[in-house]
Motif scaffolding. Sequence first.
Motif, PDB file in Angstrom:
ATOM      1  N   THR A  35       0.852  -1.175   0.000  1.00 35.29           N
ATOM      2  CA  THR A  35       0.000   0.000   0.000  1.00 35.29           C
ATOM      3  C   THR A  35       0.888   1.225   0.000  1.00 35.29           C
ATOM      4  O   THR A  35       1.831   1.304   0.794  1.00 35.29           O
ATOM      5  CB  THR A  35      -0.907   0.004   1.256  1.00 35.29           C
ATOM      6  N   ASP A  36       0.605   2.200  -0.883  1.00 31.73           N
ATOM      7  CA  ASP A  36       1.451   3.394  -0.965  1.00 31.73           C
ATOM      8  C   ASP A  36       1.073   4.422   0.104  1.00 31.73           C
ATOM      9  O   ASP A  36       0.181   4.183   0.934  1.00 31.73           O
ATOM     10  CB  ASP A  36       1.428   3.997  -2.379  1.00 31.73           C
ATOM     11  N   ALA A  37       1.741   5.572   0.080  1.00 34.32           N
ATOM     12  CA  ALA A  37       1.539   6.623   1.080  1.00 34.32           C
ATOM     13  C   ALA A  37       0.118   7.180   1.061  1.00 34.32           C
ATOM     14  O   ALA A  37      -0.356   7.726   2.061  1.00 34.32           O
ATOM     15  CB  ALA A  37       2.547   7.747   0.871  1.00 34.32           C
ATOM     16  N   LYS A  38      -0.582   7.062  -0.072  1.00 34.15           N
ATOM     17  CA  LYS A  38      -1.967   7.542  -0.181  1.00 34.15           C
ATOM     18  C   LYS A  38      -2.976   6.423   0.075  1.00 34.15           C
ATOM     19  O   LYS A  38      -4.147   6.554  -0.240  1.00 34.15           O
ATOM     20  CB  LYS A  38      -2.197   8.162  -1.560  1.00 34.15           C
ATOM     21  N   ASP A  39      -2.488   5.324   0.635  1.00 34.60           N
ATOM     22  CA  ASP A  39      -3.322   4.178   0.997  1.00 34.60           C
ATOM     23  C   ASP A  39      -3.941   3.473  -0.210  1.00 34.60           C
ATOM     24  O   ASP A  39      -5.004   2.871  -0.113  1.00 34.60           O
ATOM     25  CB  ASP A  39      -4.412   4.581   1.999  1.00 34.60           C
ATOM     26  N   HIS A  40      -3.262   3.552  -1.362  1.00 37.65           N
ATOM     27  CA  HIS A  40      -3.694   2.823  -2.562  1.00 37.65           C
ATOM     28  C   HIS A  40      -2.884   1.536  -2.672  1.00 37.65           C
ATOM     29  O   HIS A  40      -1.659   1.564  -2.551  1.00 37.65           O
ATOM     30  CB  HIS A  40      -3.477   3.664  -3.826  1.00 37.65           C
ATOM     31  N   GLN A  59       7.880   0.385   6.217  1.00 36.42           N
ATOM     32  CA  GLN A  59       6.717  -0.099   5.472  1.00 36.42           C
ATOM     33  C   GLN A  59       6.789  -1.623   5.332  1.00 36.42           C
ATOM     34  O   GLN A  59       7.853  -2.198   5.133  1.00 36.42           O
ATOM     35  CB  GLN A  59       6.709   0.544   4.088  1.00 36.42           C
ATOM     36  N   ARG A 113       9.297   1.873  -7.592  1.00 39.44           N
ATOM     37  CA  ARG A 113       8.339   2.467  -6.659  1.00 39.44           C
ATOM     38  C   ARG A 113       9.056   2.947  -5.402  1.00 39.44           C
ATOM     39  O   ARG A 113       9.835   2.221  -4.807  1.00 39.44           O
ATOM     40  CB  ARG A 113       7.293   1.433  -6.270  1.00 39.44           C
ATOM     41  N   ARG A 129       8.697   3.366   1.843  1.00 40.42           N
ATOM     42  CA  ARG A 129       8.980   4.080   3.083  1.00 40.42           C
ATOM     43  C   ARG A 129       9.687   3.167   4.075  1.00 40.42           C
ATOM     44  O   ARG A 129       9.368   1.976   4.176  1.00 40.42           O
ATOM     45  CB  ARG A 129       7.679   4.579   3.715  1.00 40.42           C
TER      46      ARG A 129
END
Length: 82
Positions: free
Chosen positions: A22-27, A55, A49, A52
Amino acid sequence: MGAEKRRSDRVMLTIPLVLAGTDAKDHEFKEEARTVTLNRHGARIQTGRPLRIGQTIRLINLIGHREAEFRVVGPVSPLTEK
């Protein structure tokens, strides 16, 4: 300066992977990646990609068809086009 002691030897080995998380924008994302080096305690992977520190990601080994969760400990090199 003393010689560094490692817990296990590093091996240069390319294994095709699928990286999921899941990315920083919760996608949620899923994309191709590959190992660069690995040892008994972790691996350096190549991906386009940004990840973090801290993560949790899932790596799926496309050769052995096994998967597991891993924690990102930090970048080894800055982002490039590759």
